[in-house]
Design a protein around this motif. Sequence first.
Motif, PDB file in Angstrom:
ATOM      1  N   HIS A  28      38.444  27.196   3.266  1.00 24.90           N
ATOM      2  CA  HIS A  28      39.005  28.486   3.673  1.00 24.90           C
ATOM      3  C   HIS A  28      40.229  28.854   2.834  1.00 24.90           C
ATOM      4  N   SER A  45      39.555  34.617   5.885  1.00 23.33           N
ATOM      5  CA  SER A  45      39.495  33.211   5.479  1.00 23.33           C
ATOM      6  C   SER A  45      40.723  32.453   5.971  1.00 23.33           C
ATOM      7  N   GLU A 102      40.423  31.726   9.605  1.00 22.76           N
ATOM      8  CA  GLU A 102      39.534  30.578   9.820  1.00 22.76           C
ATOM      9  C   GLU A 102      40.296  29.270   9.594  1.00 22.76           C
TER      10      GLU A 102
END
Length: 110
Positions: A20, A53, A56
């Motif tokens: 990520h 991202s 996450e």
Amino acid sequence: MADLMQDEARMQVVMGLIMHGGNAKSQAFQAIQLAKSGDFEGAQAAIDEADKSLKEAHDVQTDMLTQEAQGNHTEVDLYMVHAQDHLMNGITFRDLAVEIIALYRKLAEN
């Protein structure tokens, strides 16, 4: 067997942070390139993807911190340090990309 499962779970955390964080950095770099070519909508879309991202990665970290708070200590080794480094690079690159995009936008307006 329990140690193997713990190692596998820790490596999933490590790989999640690396993946990520790396994705965020790549998306931020793409955003800069799009802004450089004058595509500010595309640049914003890429920043939005970088933000997803990073969220996450943040979720992975939050899970890790929750486990730590519950008394399940996470071993900090070179893999974990490397993963955190990837994440911090992604965050820094994203923040700098936003500033560079703003500069490209200002140049385009003049």
